[in-house]
Enzyme design. Sequence first.
Site, PDB file in Angstrom:
ATOM      1  N   HIS A 256       0.837  -1.199   0.000  1.00 44.55           N
ATOM      2  CA  HIS A 256       0.000   0.000   0.000  1.00 44.55           C
ATOM      3  C   HIS A 256       0.875   1.253   0.000  1.00 44.55           C
ATOM      4  O   HIS A 256       0.534   2.256  -0.623  1.00 44.55           O
ATOM      5  CB  HIS A 256      -0.902   0.033   1.240  1.00 44.55           C
ATOM      6  CG  HIS A 256      -2.029  -0.940   1.190  1.00 44.55           C
ATOM      7  ND1 HIS A 256      -1.874  -2.258   1.531  1.00 44.55           N
ATOM      8  CD2 HIS A 256      -3.331  -0.792   0.836  1.00 44.55           C
ATOM      9  CE1 HIS A 256      -3.036  -2.884   1.391  1.00 44.55           C
ATOM     10  NE2 HIS A 256      -3.927  -2.020   0.958  1.00 44.55           N
ATOM     11  N   ASP A 329      -4.050  -6.727  -7.353  1.00 45.22           N
ATOM     12  CA  ASP A 329      -4.309  -6.004  -6.120  1.00 45.22           C
ATOM     13  C   ASP A 329      -4.677  -4.572  -6.510  1.00 45.22           C
ATOM     14  O   ASP A 329      -4.589  -4.188  -7.688  1.00 45.22           O
ATOM     15  CB  ASP A 329      -3.068  -6.044  -5.225  1.00 45.22           C
ATOM     16  CG  ASP A 329      -3.404  -6.012  -3.737  1.00 45.22           C
ATOM     17  OD1 ASP A 329      -4.517  -5.554  -3.391  1.00 45.22           O
ATOM     18  OD2 ASP A 329      -2.575  -6.436  -2.917  1.00 45.22           O
TER      19      ASP A 329
END
Length: 589
Positions: A256, A329
């Site tokens: 992230h 993702d």
Amino acid sequence: MRFPSKPCDKKSRTTYPVKFPLIVLLLCVLCHSGLGAQSQTPVYSDGYPADLNFWSDYPDDELAKALIGRMTDEEILSQILMFGWSGAEPTKTLYRWISERGLGSVKLYGWNTDNIYNVVDSVTSLQQKSVECRFKIPLFVATDQEGGWIRHIKGETSDTPGNLAIGASGYPYDAYYSGYYIGRELNALGINMNFAPTIDIFSSLESTAIGPRSFGDNPEYVGILGVAFSQGLLDAGVIPTAKHFPGHGDTNADSHGKLPVINISKETFYNRELVPFKAIIKAGFPAIMSGHLCFPQIEPDGTPASLSKHYITDILRNELGYDGLVITDDMMMNGATVFAGGVSLAVRMAIKAGNDVIIFSDTPEMNDAIWRNNYPMMQSDEDFRECVIKAATRILKTKMAYFKSENAAPIFPDSSDLEKRIPDPDGTVFFLEQACRSISLYKGDTFPLTKDEAQNEKVLIAGPFTTYQNELKKRYDKADIFYYRYTMDADQQLYYSNEIVKKADKYDTIILLVGNEETAKLATSLKNSGKKIIIISILSPNFVINMDWADTIIFAYSYSDYSFKAAASVLSGEIPVYGHLPLSLTNQE
């Protein structure tokens, strides 16, 4: 790729009309006899009826190809996209993406799921908009409901012990039924795809981004449990998605925030990281998620696996023989965008690499750079166009196999009996039993602390979470409670540490909860207190494995109520220790 034919719950499943063999037979007779010629369905140049749609009764391969042939470039490209949304309800922009372009998939994140009735309403309205489009293609509706630490659908859904607890119990049975009961709850909400299980290997204790999301550090063992969990989800009517290919377990970085770099040899890559994914592929499951992960000894230029044709096409497709969906993702993660130079460039790389579904955690505007910079390539770049068509075709075929099976989650979920299905009544019994099988004793110099022994001591129960406090208080009714926050800034951590040191003088035994760096520092403030220290560890074990000064350390792996109840039962000696820490990186007792 296979989907079970037995419905998970016939009463709650919304059926959608697919086949009308008697009517078709009658129409054929009428047309052949010259009667009913006025109602004959027009036929397109491709040889199929003009009203051909997703539910038409043709073989999947044939129907998918025919639909792709009729779709516009906008519809084909949109079919491979998956968007989330901010707020409690889907945005107008998201509805426009569906109605105007035929968006293929949506995802629910943890910020819009506190009310499960709103979840049902959102899923129903989005699916309604989708099946009103000309080809009547339903949406993949996805979420991350791994169990344990990662639980994006909140509200009344089960807060389970999690994967590391499954690994600690050691039973594929526990993996299967964890997936099954999680899946039944998602099924009730109309969520048909789950980004689980996590089959990353817990090969480094520094891997706090994965940590308790892993089943353990043994590749074969992780593969067995991942297959069992996936089968449970599938039997509950939800598509499992194993992640994060090719393996996120050997890094302390979180994709992230930045691109994790995993500097392992090619031999380790193939003989460790890929082992669980080989098991998933061999079992024939329909979806794998690619990770934003860099393996410089595999691809020296540092391209993330999710954006690399070498990983997705050469290794996953060609070497490992995988023919299911590959789902990225979140493309808004820095692990993808920084390397590519922007989100729209990362999207282009992901498509050319061979991914089928491209995920975004929010809904871009209709003419955002993601669309402006990639849609024109459907006409100008033949390689790009071919990749999009392949992906859209694979998506349509997977949707047909799933939605036309008898075990699909309802397209239009029924909210009238949600309180009876969530939390799953059978699941609540199972998850407590599973938690009891998982609790592990790491160090036990003063174990157990029975109720009778505690009567003769002054006990302090220290930590957050009401269930943790209450379950211990049931066993040690004369104990006092000291509360500290689970997440603390530096000033709060210093304050609570000072306070507990002051209080320690009054007690013989102190039971503390540790689950992160802040709570570990607080516990360490009692290292030289001379008191009997009992630590109950949750989530990743790396915060406590070096606390040799503690008298007793118990691993509970989760802040689930089930785990707290089980840990209190084990500590008090009410039930024996069944679990074993599923890591060989430390010395266990």
